[in-house]
Scaffold this active site. Structure first.
Site, PDB file in Angstrom:
ATOM      1  N   LYS A 107      30.788  24.744  38.956  1.00  0.00           N
ATOM      2  CA  LYS A 107      31.991  24.391  38.191  1.00  0.00           C
ATOM      3  C   LYS A 107      32.295  22.929  38.439  1.00  0.00           C
ATOM      4  O   LYS A 107      31.976  22.387  39.500  1.00  0.00           O
ATOM      5  CB  LYS A 107      33.190  25.236  38.638  1.00  0.00           C
ATOM      6  CG  LYS A 107      34.277  25.349  37.578  1.00  0.00           C
ATOM      7  CD  LYS A 107      33.902  26.412  36.560  1.00  0.00           C
ATOM      8  CE  LYS A 107      34.986  26.645  35.540  1.00  0.00           C
ATOM      9  NZ  LYS A 107      34.730  27.869  34.763  1.00  0.00           N
ATOM     10  N   ASP A 147      35.534  24.242  29.743  1.00  0.00           N
ATOM     11  CA  ASP A 147      36.570  25.041  30.410  1.00  0.00           C
ATOM     12  C   ASP A 147      37.899  24.494  29.881  1.00  0.00           C
ATOM     13  O   ASP A 147      37.937  23.896  28.794  1.00  0.00           O
ATOM     14  CB  ASP A 147      36.435  24.944  31.941  1.00  0.00           C
ATOM     15  CG  ASP A 147      37.291  25.976  32.665  1.00  0.00           C
ATOM     16  OD1 ASP A 147      36.951  27.170  32.602  1.00  0.00           O
ATOM     17  OD2 ASP A 147      38.311  25.615  33.272  1.00  0.00           O
TER      18      ASP A 147
HETATM   19  P1  NAD Z   1      42.752  26.329  26.841  1.00  0.00           P
HETATM   20  O1  NAD Z   1      43.042  24.999  27.387  1.00  0.00           O
HETATM   21  O2  NAD Z   1      42.151  26.447  25.484  1.00  0.00           O
HETATM   22  O3  NAD Z   1      44.080  27.225  26.833  1.00  0.00           O
HETATM   23  C1  NAD Z   1      44.914  27.391  27.937  1.00  0.00           C
HETATM   24  C2  NAD Z   1      46.264  27.887  27.400  1.00  0.00           C
HETATM   25  O4  NAD Z   1      47.104  28.232  28.490  1.00  0.00           O
HETATM   26  C3  NAD Z   1      47.030  26.860  26.577  1.00  0.00           C
HETATM   27  O5  NAD Z   1      47.600  27.493  25.451  1.00  0.00           O
HETATM   28  C4  NAD Z   1      48.135  26.393  27.539  1.00  0.00           C
HETATM   29  O6  NAD Z   1      49.300  25.944  26.871  1.00  0.00           O
HETATM   30  C5  NAD Z   1      48.399  27.699  28.254  1.00  0.00           C
HETATM   31  N1  NAD Z   1      49.099  27.548  29.530  1.00  0.00           N
HETATM   32  C6  NAD Z   1      48.918  26.641  30.514  1.00  0.00           C
HETATM   33  N2  NAD Z   1      49.808  26.868  31.510  1.00  0.00           N
HETATM   34  C7  NAD Z   1      50.557  27.919  31.129  1.00  0.00           C
HETATM   35  C8  NAD Z   1      51.626  28.639  31.722  1.00  0.00           C
HETATM   36  N3  NAD Z   1      52.116  28.295  32.911  1.00  0.00           N
HETATM   37  N4  NAD Z   1      52.142  29.683  31.050  1.00  0.00           N
HETATM   38  C9  NAD Z   1      51.657  30.053  29.837  1.00  0.00           C
HETATM   39  N5  NAD Z   1      50.650  29.411  29.240  1.00  0.00           N
HETATM   40  C10 NAD Z   1      50.102  28.364  29.879  1.00  0.00           C
HETATM   41  O7  NAD Z   1      41.824  27.058  27.929  1.00  0.00           O
HETATM   42  P2  NAD Z   1      40.887  28.325  27.754  1.00  0.00           P
HETATM   43  O8  NAD Z   1      39.506  27.841  27.527  1.00  0.00           O
HETATM   44  O9  NAD Z   1      41.515  29.283  26.810  1.00  0.00           O
HETATM   45  O10 NAD Z   1      40.934  28.909  29.231  1.00  0.00           O
HETATM   46  C11 NAD Z   1      41.996  29.739  29.676  1.00  0.00           C
HETATM   47  C12 NAD Z   1      41.533  30.515  30.887  1.00  0.00           C
HETATM   48  O11 NAD Z   1      40.375  31.263  30.511  1.00  0.00           O
HETATM   49  C13 NAD Z   1      41.129  29.649  32.080  1.00  0.00           C
HETATM   50  O12 NAD Z   1      41.423  30.358  33.260  1.00  0.00           O
HETATM   51  C14 NAD Z   1      39.628  29.544  31.914  1.00  0.00           C
HETATM   52  O13 NAD Z   1      38.977  29.260  33.132  1.00  0.00           O
HETATM   53  C15 NAD Z   1      39.328  30.935  31.400  1.00  0.00           C
HETATM   54  N6  NAD Z   1      38.046  31.045  30.715  1.00  0.00           N
HETATM   55  C16 NAD Z   1      37.815  30.383  29.554  1.00  0.00           C
HETATM   56  C17 NAD Z   1      36.571  30.514  28.950  1.00  0.00           C
HETATM   57  C18 NAD Z   1      36.256  29.861  27.644  1.00  0.00           C
HETATM   58  O14 NAD Z   1      35.145  30.069  27.137  1.00  0.00           O
HETATM   59  N7  NAD Z   1      37.165  29.141  27.032  1.00  0.00           N
HETATM   60  C19 NAD Z   1      35.571  31.296  29.547  1.00  0.00           C
HETATM   61  C20 NAD Z   1      35.861  31.978  30.727  1.00  0.00           C
HETATM   62  C21 NAD Z   1      37.112  31.830  31.301  1.00  0.00           C
END
Ligand code: NAD
Length: 418
Positions: A107, A147
């Site tokens: 990561k 991510d």
């Molecule tokens: P992203 O940046 O697209 O979205 C994150 C969202 O969370 C945003 O809407 C943001 O406003 C919101 N957020 C941040 N802090 C917040 C809070 N305190 N309360 C409510 N909402 C809040 O990111 P993503 O890619 O969707 O990733 C989100 C999670 O999923 C992370 O933990 C990431 O590691 C995990 N993840 C993502 C992927 C992927 O393919 N995108 C894969 C595996 C895991």
């Protein structure tokens, strides 16, 4: 309350689960399972648009490569820390192992708020990180991916920088690229889609009906919004969603696509006209059948966990529950499908992208989605089999037991050298 350290959480999860391995595992091997092999820490000096320069701290953790090349995303966030990156890289090891794809875990992250920077500043920052990463990454060494706050644009920049410095074409050095630059059909939706498959499997396992379920989704980014859309398409009613601006609630069900269109224009979900506003805490404790935390780690601590009313949690985010919260929810008989399975769709379709890059042959979206469904449902079956036959305390423990066993077997098979 002290902020929960995600790396300590990871180490606790691994140690707790290792105690349940049928043949046990020695403390010496456990030490290896709990710690990264190496962590790159670097300071990137980048030209700003106004002619000044600025330094950004960045990390890449390569946690374990016993099962294949290191694999894991790169996060841009002001809250990135060395321990957070180490934890996320460890979760990648066990995530790849639980869905049985031939990768280790890594990561990366840069301490930056992308909202404070222009596209050209972000491009220079990203290319600067790619230059630092170049000796450590490669299609057979370490394969980064998107991510939080990174996506196709950043992946394309990293691929381009790497290829120019290496004077080659090597699309498999990174995944999550745009289709034109060697990306895969279905990658953008893959994480949300695996959340849907995990939800469908757990509702089935518990003999309940997902099509009648009410759902709350915390975090309306890539993972959260796609999960909301697909759950809605499956017939579930998404009654509340939130982002960092706060939450919105409609007991009759929101239209996830309309909310997303509103967020695309407004920049946030709050203010959406057909719903009441609610705080993020109230969203997490809403009386719903399914709660999907899809924001950041440690969203649900022990205190919030005591008020959670959902029957089932499917973790779209990485590490959204603190270990104390996990204990509270287990005592309350809340079924938690762990992150390392539920959000594994992202890395699984990244794997498919890498396979296609190496084959120089593109799969159709239907093929990608069908293969993903097989991987997630098979992994869910293996996890519930371990849960039942080994009489394990939770699905999370079961996921780690399955995953750790695979890493231990690979390590033992490889032999320890030098
Ligand atoms: P992203 O940046 O697209 O979205 C994150 C969202 O969370 C945003 O809407 C943001 O406003 C919101 N957020 C941040 N802090 C917040 C809070 N305190 N309360 C409510 N909402 C809040 O990111 P993503 O890619 O969707 O990733 C989100 C999670 O999923 C992370 O933990 C990431 O590691 C995990 N993840 C993502 C992927 C992927 O393919 N995108 C894969 C595996 C895991």
């Amino acid at each position: 309350m002290a902020e929960s350290n995600p790396f300590e959480n990871l180490q606790e999860q691994v140690a707790d689960a290792a105690a349940f391995l049928p043949d046990g595992v020695g403390d010496d091997v456990l030490e290896r399972l709990k710690n990264p092999e190496r962590v790159l820490e670097t300071n990137l000096t980048v030209d700003m648009d106004d002619g000044s320069i600025r330094t950004f701290r960045a990390y890449r953790s390569q946690f374990n490569g016993d099962r294949g090349p290191y694999k894991g995303g790169i996060r841009y966030h002001p809250g990135v820390t060395r321990d957070e990156v180490k934890a996320l890289s460890g979760w990648m090891v066990y995530k790849c192992a639980v869905v049985d794809i031939p990768y280790g875990g890594g990561k990366g992250g840069i301490v930056v708020d992308p909202a404070d920077h222009s596209a050209s500043e972000l491009e220079r920052l990203t290319r600067s990180f790619a230059k630092e990463l170049r000796p450590f990454i490669g299609a057979d060494k370490d394969i980064p991916a998107p991510d939080v706050n990174t996506g196709q644009r950043e992946m394309n920049w990293i691929k381009d920088t790497y290829e120019k410095l290496e004077n080659t074409t090597e699309p498999g050095v990174i995944t999550g690229k745009s289709i034109e630059n060697g990306g895969s059909e279905g990658r953008v939706e893959a994480t949300g889609r695996s959340v849907l498959f995990a939800a469908r499997e757990v509702f089935d396992y518990l003999d309940t009906d997902l099509t009648d379920a009410t759902v709350a989704v915390q975090g309306y980014g890539n993972a959260g919004w796609i999960a909301a859309k697909l759950l809605d398409e499956q017939g579930a009613s998404v009654v509340a969603v939130s982002d960092s601006s706060g939450g919105i609630h409609d007991p009759d069900g929101l239209d996830p696509v309309a909310v997303k269109e509103f967020k695309n224009d407004a920049g946030h979900v709050t203010g959406y006209s057909d719903a009441e506003e609610l705080s993020n805490r109230d969203l997490l404790t809403l009386d719903v059948d399914l709660l999907v935390p899809a924001a950041l780690e440690n969203a649900i601590d022990e205190d919030i966990a005591r008020d959670v009313q959902a029957d089932i949690i499917v973790e779209a985010a990485n590490g959204p529950l603190t270990p104390d919260a996990d204990d509270v929810l287990q005592d309350a008989d809340v079924t938690v499908v762990p992150d390392i399975l539920a959000n594994a769709g992202g890395v699984t379709v990244s794997y498919f992208e890498w396979v296609q890059n190496r084959q120089r042959f593109s799969w159709t979206e239907d093929r990608v989605n069908d293969e993903l469904e097989r991987v997630i449902t098979d992994a869910f079956d293996e996890l519930t089999h371990a849960y039942e036959t080994l009489d394990l305390p939770s699905l999370r423990t079961a996921a780690y037991v399955v995953a750790i066993q695979r890493v231990v077997d690979a390590y033992t098979g490889n032999g320890n050298w030098p």
